[in-house]
Design a protein around this motif. Structure first.
Motif, PDB file in Angstrom:
ATOM      1  N   MET A   1       0.845  -1.165   0.000  1.00 38.31           N
ATOM      2  CA  MET A   1       0.000   0.000   0.000  1.00 38.31           C
ATOM      3  C   MET A   1       0.894   1.233   0.000  1.00 38.31           C
ATOM      4  O   MET A   1       1.683   1.432   0.926  1.00 38.31           O
ATOM      5  CB  MET A   1      -0.879  -0.019   1.249  1.00 38.31           C
ATOM      6  N   PRO A   2       0.818   2.043  -1.046  1.00 40.88           N
ATOM      7  CA  PRO A   2       1.644   3.248  -1.077  1.00 40.88           C
ATOM      8  C   PRO A   2       1.173   4.259  -0.035  1.00 40.88           C
ATOM      9  O   PRO A   2      -0.022   4.418   0.192  1.00 40.88           O
ATOM     10  CB  PRO A   2       1.456   3.775  -2.500  1.00 40.88           C
ATOM     11  N   ALA A   3       2.118   4.899   0.591  1.00 37.65           N
ATOM     12  CA  ALA A   3       1.811   5.931   1.586  1.00 37.65           C
ATOM     13  C   ALA A   3       2.797   7.077   1.418  1.00 37.65           C
ATOM     14  O   ALA A   3       3.949   6.870   1.062  1.00 37.65           O
ATOM     15  CB  ALA A   3       1.897   5.360   2.990  1.00 37.65           C
ATOM     16  N   ARG A   4       2.315   8.285   1.672  1.00 41.25           N
ATOM     17  CA  ARG A   4       3.163   9.466   1.549  1.00 41.25           C
ATOM     18  C   ARG A   4       2.903  10.402   2.725  1.00 41.25           C
ATOM     19  O   ARG A   4       1.757  10.610   3.123  1.00 41.25           O
ATOM     20  CB  ARG A   4       2.857  10.185   0.236  1.00 41.25           C
ATOM     21  N   ILE A   5       3.966  10.944   3.279  1.00 40.47           N
ATOM     22  CA  ILE A   5       3.873  11.853   4.412  1.00 40.47           C
ATOM     23  C   ILE A   5       4.110  13.275   3.911  1.00 40.47           C
ATOM     24  O   ILE A   5       5.089  13.527   3.210  1.00 40.47           O
ATOM     25  CB  ILE A   5       4.905  11.498   5.489  1.00 40.47           C
ATOM     26  N   SER A  25       0.438  15.272   7.608  1.00 39.67           N
ATOM     27  CA  SER A  25      -0.580  14.430   6.970  1.00 39.67           C
ATOM     28  C   SER A  25       0.049  13.179   6.388  1.00 39.67           C
ATOM     29  O   SER A  25       1.139  13.233   5.828  1.00 39.67           O
ATOM     30  CB  SER A  25      -1.271  15.189   5.831  1.00 39.67           C
ATOM     31  N   VAL A  26      -0.662  12.075   6.525  1.00 41.59           N
ATOM     32  CA  VAL A  26      -0.262  10.810   5.906  1.00 41.59           C
ATOM     33  C   VAL A  26      -1.386  10.408   4.964  1.00 41.59           C
ATOM     34  O   VAL A  26      -2.548  10.328   5.374  1.00 41.59           O
ATOM     35  CB  VAL A  26      -0.023   9.702   6.953  1.00 41.59           C
ATOM     36  N   VAL A  27      -1.041  10.196   3.700  1.00 44.43           N
ATOM     37  CA  VAL A  27      -2.022   9.817   2.689  1.00 44.43           C
ATOM     38  C   VAL A  27      -1.702   8.407   2.212  1.00 44.43           C
ATOM     39  O   VAL A  27      -0.543   8.092   1.911  1.00 44.43           O
ATOM     40  CB  VAL A  27      -1.992  10.802   1.497  1.00 44.43           C
ATOM     41  N   PHE A  28      -2.727   7.563   2.160  1.00 43.23           N
ATOM     42  CA  PHE A  28      -2.576   6.191   1.688  1.00 43.23           C
ATOM     43  C   PHE A  28      -3.248   6.045   0.335  1.00 43.23           C
ATOM     44  O   PHE A  28      -4.359   6.534   0.134  1.00 43.23           O
ATOM     45  CB  PHE A  28      -3.206   5.202   2.677  1.00 43.23           C
ATOM     46  N   GLY A  29      -2.570   5.382  -0.576  1.00 42.27           N
ATOM     47  CA  GLY A  29      -3.141   5.096  -1.882  1.00 42.27           C
ATOM     48  C   GLY A  29      -3.763   3.717  -1.893  1.00 42.27           C
ATOM     49  O   GLY A  29      -3.683   2.980  -0.904  1.00 42.27           O
ATOM     50  N   PRO A  30      -4.367   3.350  -2.991  1.00 40.58           N
ATOM     51  CA  PRO A  30      -4.960   2.014  -3.078  1.00 40.58           C
ATOM     52  C   PRO A  30      -3.864   0.945  -3.032  1.00 40.58           C
ATOM     53  O   PRO A  30      -2.737   1.185  -3.469  1.00 40.58           O
ATOM     54  CB  PRO A  30      -5.677   2.015  -4.430  1.00 40.58           C
ATOM     55  N   PRO A  31      -4.197  -0.223  -2.497  1.00 36.79           N
ATOM     56  CA  PRO A  31      -3.207  -1.299  -2.431  1.00 36.79           C
ATOM     57  C   PRO A  31      -2.672  -1.666  -3.818  1.00 36.79           C
ATOM     58  O   PRO A  31      -3.384  -1.569  -4.817  1.00 36.79           O
ATOM     59  CB  PRO A  31      -3.991  -2.477  -1.840  1.00 36.79           C
ATOM     60  N   LEU A  32      -1.420  -2.064  -3.855  1.00 43.85           N
ATOM     61  CA  LEU A  32      -0.793  -2.504  -5.101  1.00 43.85           C
ATOM     62  C   LEU A  32      -0.712  -4.024  -5.112  1.00 43.85           C
ATOM     63  O   LEU A  32      -0.341  -4.635  -4.111  1.00 43.85           O
ATOM     64  CB  LEU A  32       0.627  -1.951  -5.214  1.00 43.85           C
ATOM     65  N   GLU A  52      10.971   1.760  -9.266  1.00 43.63           N
ATOM     66  CA  GLU A  52      10.542   2.966  -9.983  1.00 43.63           C
ATOM     67  C   GLU A  52       9.025   3.037 -10.102  1.00 43.63           C
ATOM     68  O   GLU A  52       8.431   4.106  -9.942  1.00 43.63           O
ATOM     69  CB  GLU A  52      11.193   3.018 -11.362  1.00 43.63           C
ATOM     70  N   ARG A  53       8.403   1.907 -10.365  1.00 50.27           N
ATOM     71  CA  ARG A  53       6.938   1.877 -10.490  1.00 50.27           C
ATOM     72  C   ARG A  53       6.269   2.170  -9.146  1.00 50.27           C
ATOM     73  O   ARG A  53       5.275   2.901  -9.077  1.00 50.27           O
ATOM     74  CB  ARG A  53       6.487   0.526 -11.028  1.00 50.27           C
ATOM     75  N   ILE A  54       6.808   1.607  -8.087  1.00 48.44           N
ATOM     76  CA  ILE A  54       6.257   1.857  -6.755  1.00 48.44           C
ATOM     77  C   ILE A  54       6.435   3.329  -6.379  1.00 48.44           C
ATOM     78  O   ILE A  54       5.500   3.975  -5.897  1.00 48.44           O
ATOM     79  CB  ILE A  54       6.920   0.939  -5.714  1.00 48.44           C
ATOM     80  N   MET A  55       7.629   3.871  -6.605  1.00 52.46           N
ATOM     81  CA  MET A  55       7.885   5.273  -6.266  1.00 52.46           C
ATOM     82  C   MET A  55       7.000   6.222  -7.082  1.00 52.46           C
ATOM     83  O   MET A  55       6.570   7.261  -6.579  1.00 52.46           O
ATOM     84  CB  MET A  55       9.366   5.609  -6.463  1.00 52.46           C
ATOM     85  N   ALA A  56       6.707   5.864  -8.316  1.00 48.22           N
ATOM     86  CA  ALA A  56       5.821   6.690  -9.144  1.00 48.22           C
ATOM     87  C   ALA A  56       4.416   6.723  -8.551  1.00 48.22           C
ATOM     88  O   ALA A  56       3.762   7.781  -8.552  1.00 48.22           O
ATOM     89  CB  ALA A  56       5.782   6.168 -10.574  1.00 48.22           C
ATOM     90  N   ARG A  57       3.960   5.600  -8.028  1.00 53.27           N
ATOM     91  CA  ARG A  57       2.632   5.562  -7.406  1.00 53.27           C
ATOM     92  C   ARG A  57       2.606   6.406  -6.139  1.00 53.27           C
ATOM     93  O   ARG A  57       1.626   7.085  -5.852  1.00 53.27           O
ATOM     94  CB  ARG A  57       2.233   4.120  -7.090  1.00 53.27           C
ATOM     95  N   ILE A  58       3.695   6.372  -5.373  1.00 49.66           N
ATOM     96  CA  ILE A  58       3.775   7.194  -4.156  1.00 49.66           C
ATOM     97  C   ILE A  58       3.819   8.671  -4.528  1.00 49.66           C
ATOM     98  O   ILE A  58       3.113   9.495  -3.935  1.00 49.66           O
ATOM     99  CB  ILE A  58       5.003   6.792  -3.319  1.00 49.66           C
ATOM    100  N   ALA A  59       4.626   9.023  -5.527  1.00 50.49           N
ATOM    101  CA  ALA A  59       4.757  10.426  -5.946  1.00 50.49           C
ATOM    102  C   ALA A  59       3.436  10.988  -6.465  1.00 50.49           C
ATOM    103  O   ALA A  59       3.198  12.198  -6.366  1.00 50.49           O
ATOM    104  CB  ALA A  59       5.842  10.555  -7.007  1.00 50.49           C
ATOM    105  N   ALA A  60       2.568  10.135  -6.986  1.00 51.08           N
ATOM    106  CA  ALA A  60       1.290  10.595  -7.534  1.00 51.08           C
ATOM    107  C   ALA A  60       0.271  10.927  -6.442  1.00 51.08           C
ATOM    108  O   ALA A  60      -0.738  11.581  -6.723  1.00 51.08           O
ATOM    109  CB  ALA A  60       0.720   9.534  -8.476  1.00 51.08           C
ATOM    110  N   LEU A  61       0.530  10.506  -5.208  1.00 50.40           N
ATOM    111  CA  LEU A  61      -0.409  10.810  -4.122  1.00 50.40           C
ATOM    112  C   LEU A  61      -0.385  12.310  -3.837  1.00 50.40           C
ATOM    113  O   LEU A  61       0.672  12.924  -3.772  1.00 50.40           O
ATOM    114  CB  LEU A  61      -0.040  10.019  -2.866  1.00 50.40           C
ATOM    115  N   GLN A  62      -1.543  12.874  -3.659  1.00 52.89           N
ATOM    116  CA  GLN A  62      -1.691  14.316  -3.443  1.00 52.89           C
ATOM    117  C   GLN A  62      -1.984  14.599  -1.973  1.00 52.89           C
ATOM    118  O   GLN A  62      -2.596  13.784  -1.287  1.00 52.89           O
ATOM    119  CB  GLN A  62      -2.823  14.863  -4.298  1.00 52.89           C
ATOM    120  N   PRO A  63      -1.585  15.786  -1.503  1.00 50.28           N
ATOM    121  CA  PRO A  63      -1.892  16.141  -0.113  1.00 50.28           C
ATOM    122  C   PRO A  63      -3.403  16.236   0.077  1.00 50.28           C
ATOM    123  O   PRO A  63      -4.135  16.549  -0.868  1.00 50.28           O
ATOM    124  CB  PRO A  63      -1.226  17.485   0.086  1.00 50.28           C
ATOM    125  N   PRO A  64      -3.852  15.979   1.295  1.00 50.59           N
ATOM    126  CA  PRO A  64      -5.306  16.064   1.533  1.00 50.59           C
ATOM    127  C   PRO A  64      -5.779  17.501   1.439  1.00 50.59           C
ATOM    128  O   PRO A  64      -5.031  18.439   1.707  1.00 50.59           O
ATOM    129  CB  PRO A  64      -5.460  15.528   2.962  1.00 50.59           C
TER     130      PRO A  64
END
Length: 69
Positions: A1-5, A25-32, A52-64
């Motif tokens: 599950m991608p997560a970004r702080i 803020s901690v944002v969680f993306g959909p499970p991979l 690289e694919r995992i990091m791209a999914r994390i980078a795509a997460l937007q702040p709440p």
């Protein structure tokens, strides 16, 4: 599950101490699924491309979106 702080640098920035009460803020993306990032056909580059694919999914997460009343 991608997560970004977000905003952790404001709470504990380089060269500064911990600033208690600073919102973070901690944002969680959909499970991979492994099929979303791992392709055995990538050969020697398999792990690099997976990362690289995992990091791209994390980078795509937007702040709440925070609504101030």
């Amino acid at each position: 599950m991608p997560a970004r702080i977000f905003d952790s640098n404001l709470a504990f920035g380089k060269g500064r101490g911990l600033r208690l009460g600073t919102p973070v803020s901690v944002v969680f993306g959909p499970p991979l699924r492994s099929a979303d990032y791992d392709d055995p056909r990538d050969g020697k580059e398999r792990y690099q491309r997976a990362a690289e694919r995992i990091m791209a999914r994390i980078a795509a997460l937007q702040p709440p979106r925070i609504t101030v009343i």
